[in-house]
Design an enzyme around this catalytic site. Structure first.
Site, PDB file in Angstrom:
ATOM      1  N   GLY A 111       0.824  -1.207   0.000  1.00  0.00           N
ATOM      2  CA  GLY A 111       0.000   0.000   0.000  1.00  0.00           C
ATOM      3  C   GLY A 111       0.853   1.249   0.000  1.00  0.00           C
ATOM      4  O   GLY A 111       2.020   1.211  -0.414  1.00  0.00           O
ATOM      5  N   THR A 137       4.347   1.071   1.698  1.00  0.00           N
ATOM      6  CA  THR A 137       5.303   0.312   0.870  1.00  0.00           C
ATOM      7  C   THR A 137       5.763   1.153  -0.330  1.00  0.00           C
ATOM      8  O   THR A 137       6.947   1.169  -0.680  1.00  0.00           O
ATOM      9  CB  THR A 137       4.633  -0.991   0.382  1.00  0.00           C
ATOM     10  OG1 THR A 137       4.198  -1.723   1.529  1.00  0.00           O
ATOM     11  CG2 THR A 137       5.583  -1.851  -0.438  1.00  0.00           C
ATOM     12  N   ILE A 164      -7.115  -3.511   0.915  1.00  0.00           N
ATOM     13  CA  ILE A 164      -8.580  -3.648   0.913  1.00  0.00           C
ATOM     14  C   ILE A 164      -9.228  -2.261   0.939  1.00  0.00           C
ATOM     15  O   ILE A 164     -10.390  -2.125   0.599  1.00  0.00           O
ATOM     16  CB  ILE A 164      -9.086  -4.471   2.120  1.00  0.00           C
ATOM     17  CG1 ILE A 164      -8.714  -3.813   3.451  1.00  0.00           C
ATOM     18  CG2 ILE A 164      -8.571  -5.897   2.057  1.00  0.00           C
ATOM     19  CD1 ILE A 164      -9.470  -4.373   4.648  1.00  0.00           C
ATOM     20  N   ASP A 165      -8.455  -1.231   1.352  1.00  0.00           N
ATOM     21  CA  ASP A 165      -9.038   0.105   1.544  1.00  0.00           C
ATOM     22  C   ASP A 165      -9.329   0.839   0.237  1.00  0.00           C
ATOM     23  O   ASP A 165     -10.090   1.811   0.234  1.00  0.00           O
ATOM     24  CB  ASP A 165      -8.093   0.983   2.383  1.00  0.00           C
ATOM     25  CG  ASP A 165      -7.716   0.344   3.706  1.00  0.00           C
ATOM     26  OD1 ASP A 165      -8.507  -0.472   4.219  1.00  0.00           O
ATOM     27  OD2 ASP A 165      -6.628   0.652   4.232  1.00  0.00           O
ATOM     28  N   MET A 204     -13.462  -1.488   8.074  1.00  0.00           N
ATOM     29  CA  MET A 204     -12.106  -0.953   7.943  1.00  0.00           C
ATOM     30  C   MET A 204     -12.104   0.080   6.810  1.00  0.00           C
ATOM     31  O   MET A 204     -13.145   0.409   6.269  1.00  0.00           O
ATOM     32  CB  MET A 204     -11.124  -2.076   7.654  1.00  0.00           C
ATOM     33  CG  MET A 204     -10.806  -2.920   8.865  1.00  0.00           C
ATOM     34  SD  MET A 204      -9.485  -4.109   8.487  1.00  0.00           S
ATOM     35  CE  MET A 204      -9.042  -4.643  10.131  1.00  0.00           C
ATOM     36  N   ARG A 221     -10.014  -8.944   5.690  1.00  0.00           N
ATOM     37  CA  ARG A 221      -8.713  -9.100   5.011  1.00  0.00           C
ATOM     38  C   ARG A 221      -8.329 -10.547   4.795  1.00  0.00           C
ATOM     39  O   ARG A 221      -7.340 -10.828   4.110  1.00  0.00           O
ATOM     40  CB  ARG A 221      -7.624  -8.455   5.878  1.00  0.00           C
ATOM     41  CG  ARG A 221      -7.514  -7.014   5.637  1.00  0.00           C
ATOM     42  CD  ARG A 221      -6.400  -6.305   6.259  1.00  0.00           C
ATOM     43  NE  ARG A 221      -5.369  -6.982   6.982  1.00  0.00           N
ATOM     44  CZ  ARG A 221      -4.630  -6.400   7.912  1.00  0.00           C
ATOM     45  NH1 ARG A 221      -4.855  -5.137   8.232  1.00  0.00           N
ATOM     46  NH2 ARG A 221      -3.674  -7.028   8.513  1.00  0.00           N
TER      47      ARG A 221
HETATM   48  O1  F6P Z   1      -4.919  -0.953   5.415  1.00  0.00           O
HETATM   49  C1  F6P Z   1      -5.606  -2.132   5.671  1.00  0.00           C
HETATM   50  C2  F6P Z   1      -6.202  -2.122   7.051  1.00  0.00           C
HETATM   51  O2  F6P Z   1      -6.916  -3.325   7.240  1.00  0.00           O
HETATM   52  C3  F6P Z   1      -7.072  -0.913   7.369  1.00  0.00           C
HETATM   53  O3  F6P Z   1      -8.347  -0.967   6.812  1.00  0.00           O
HETATM   54  C4  F6P Z   1      -7.048  -0.908   8.880  1.00  0.00           C
HETATM   55  O4  F6P Z   1      -7.269   0.383   9.389  1.00  0.00           O
HETATM   56  C5  F6P Z   1      -5.652  -1.385   9.184  1.00  0.00           C
HETATM   57  O5  F6P Z   1      -5.174  -2.067   8.042  1.00  0.00           O
HETATM   58  C6  F6P Z   1      -5.589  -2.292  10.376  1.00  0.00           C
HETATM   59  O6  F6P Z   1      -4.255  -2.587  10.627  1.00  0.00           O
HETATM   60  P1  F6P Z   1      -3.804  -3.698  11.662  1.00  0.00           P
HETATM   61  O7  F6P Z   1      -4.026  -5.029  11.028  1.00  0.00           O
HETATM   62  O8  F6P Z   1      -2.371  -3.424  11.887  1.00  0.00           O
HETATM   63  O9  F6P Z   1      -4.640  -3.503  12.880  1.00  0.00           O
END
Ligand code: F6P
Length: 370
Positions: free
Chosen positions: A108, A111, A132-133, A175, A281
């Site tokens: 993302g 990266t 996924i965002d 998310m 995810r």
């Molecule tokens: O960027 C992907 C994502 O799933 C976001 O939607 C969410 O805010 C974040 O990562 C959550 O991160 P982590 O898995 O570190 O809690």
């Protein structure tokens, strides 16, 4: 030709499909040798790589997660295990040492920002947009988004029937970080009554008004979709955790519960909150994401062979394309308020939690890319 491959940041359905696409294209058509880097940039810092021959990338198309592992805190420009030291020179040296002619990074915005820095130091890098965002600049789609939307849509469908049975107001928190793509698309697909996204600040009073209006019409339940980055007018985002040293330190979460409490004080109905969390995810990608991820991977492999470095693969006007890292790094793609899906939601009576909200519903205005 020897090409390194890594997956950075949070995982996402379709990572393995990209790995397979890049590797098969390079092995079958360019006689390249592919090297897998373990755990994202951490593997380059700690010098952990392994060969990725054809048999390793065969049979992984439908697998969730990443066979290479990932890290969303490892940054060569600020290495958390060594007092945030800049170890980027050592990373470049290691890549030279193992004879990498090019590196493909799948990730993302964090990266891509690191890739941009390494590219400036002379590394031959290509990026593939993952999240996924769906919030990466320069591409209208990232793989993983379609899968997350499908999962959340199923959640809404299931919440719908129980909300109806018990006359409840049900909140679903998605998310998406600072953008509302998942909430908007899954909310529309699931027929949510209210969709709250970071792009449009809402008021609790106006959400309560929608619930009461529905009740007055004999619709005794309400489905509210809220993106984790949504906020009330003039309010702040709800932060769950700050992960020091991560390229993306702020972790959002908890906005659904906050709304539940505020809303309960204003309406008679019982309010409940559901958080699909990391289910968004995990698991196998949808058919669309498998196709998109594979095409992105093959396109990245072709770019490596052509020496088109310093770019990220992209989808623009529904065509494969590429954008320079500079245009992607450290940026977030929010939903523009003239997006056709905003108009679609508004036209079908979905509330954005703001009674005054208005947008043009004209066919000419709605001709943008979905
Ligand atoms: O960027 C992907 C994502 O799933 C976001 O939607 C969410 O805010 C974040 O990562 C959550 O991160 P982590 O898995 O570190 O809690």
């Amino acid at each position: 030709m020897r090409v390194g491959l890594l997956t950075g940041g949070g995982d996402c359905p379709g990572l393995n499909a990209v790995i397979r696409g890049v590797a098969k294209c390079l092995i079958l058509h360019h006689r390249a040798e592919v090297v897998g880097v373990e755990d994202g940039f951490l593997g380059l810092i700690e010098r952990r790589t392994r060969p990725l021959p054809y048999r390793e990338v065969s049979g992984i198309l439908t697998l969730g997660g990443t066979i290479l592992g990932s890290s969303n805190i490892a940054n060569p420009f600020s290495y958390y295990k060594q007092d945030n030291a800049d170890v980027s020179e050592q990373v470049c040296e290691y890549c030279r040492l193992i004879g990498l002619d090019a590196l493909v990074v799948i990730g993302g915005d964090g990266t891509m920002s690191i890739a941009n820095g390494l590219a400036k130091m002379g590394m031959n890098i290509i990026g593939v947009p993952k999240t996924i965002d769906n919030d990466l600049m320069g591409t209208e789609r990232t793989f993983g988004f379609d899968t997350a939307v499908s999962i959340v849509t199923e959640v809404v469908d299931r919440i719908h029937t129980t909300a109806q049975s018990h006359d409840r107001v049900m909140i679903i928190e998605t998310m998406g970080r600072y953008a509302g793509w998942i909430a908007l698309y899954a909310g529309l697909a699931g027929g949510a009554d209210v969709i709250l996204i970071p792009e449009i600040e809402y008021t609790v009073e106006d959400v309560a008004w929608v619930c009461r209006q529905r009740e007055a019409r004999g619709q005794n339940f309400t489905i509210i979709m809220i993106a984790e980055g949504a906020r009330t007018q003039g309010g702040d985002m709800v932060v769950k955790q700050v992960v020091e040293n991560s390229p993306d330190p702020v972790r959002l979460g908890g906005v659904g519960k906050a709304l539940e409490q505020a809303l309960s004080a204003q309406i008679d109905s019982e309010v409940r909150t559901t958080i699909p969390g990391h289910m968004q995810r995990g698991g196998t990608p949808t058919a669309f994401d498998r196709d998109l991820a594979t095409a992105f991977g093959v396109y990245a492999g072709a770019m490596v062979a052509e020496g088109r470095f310093g770019h990220m693969v992209a989808l623009q006007n529904n065509r494969l394309a590429s954008v320079p890292f500079e245009e992607v790094a450290n940026k977030t793609r929010m939903i523009p308020l003239n997006h056709p899906m905003i108009a679609t939601a508004h036209a079908t009576g979905v509330s954005f939690g703001l009674r005054d909200f208005d947008c043009r519903i004209e066919s000419s205005h709605m001709e943008g890319i979905l």
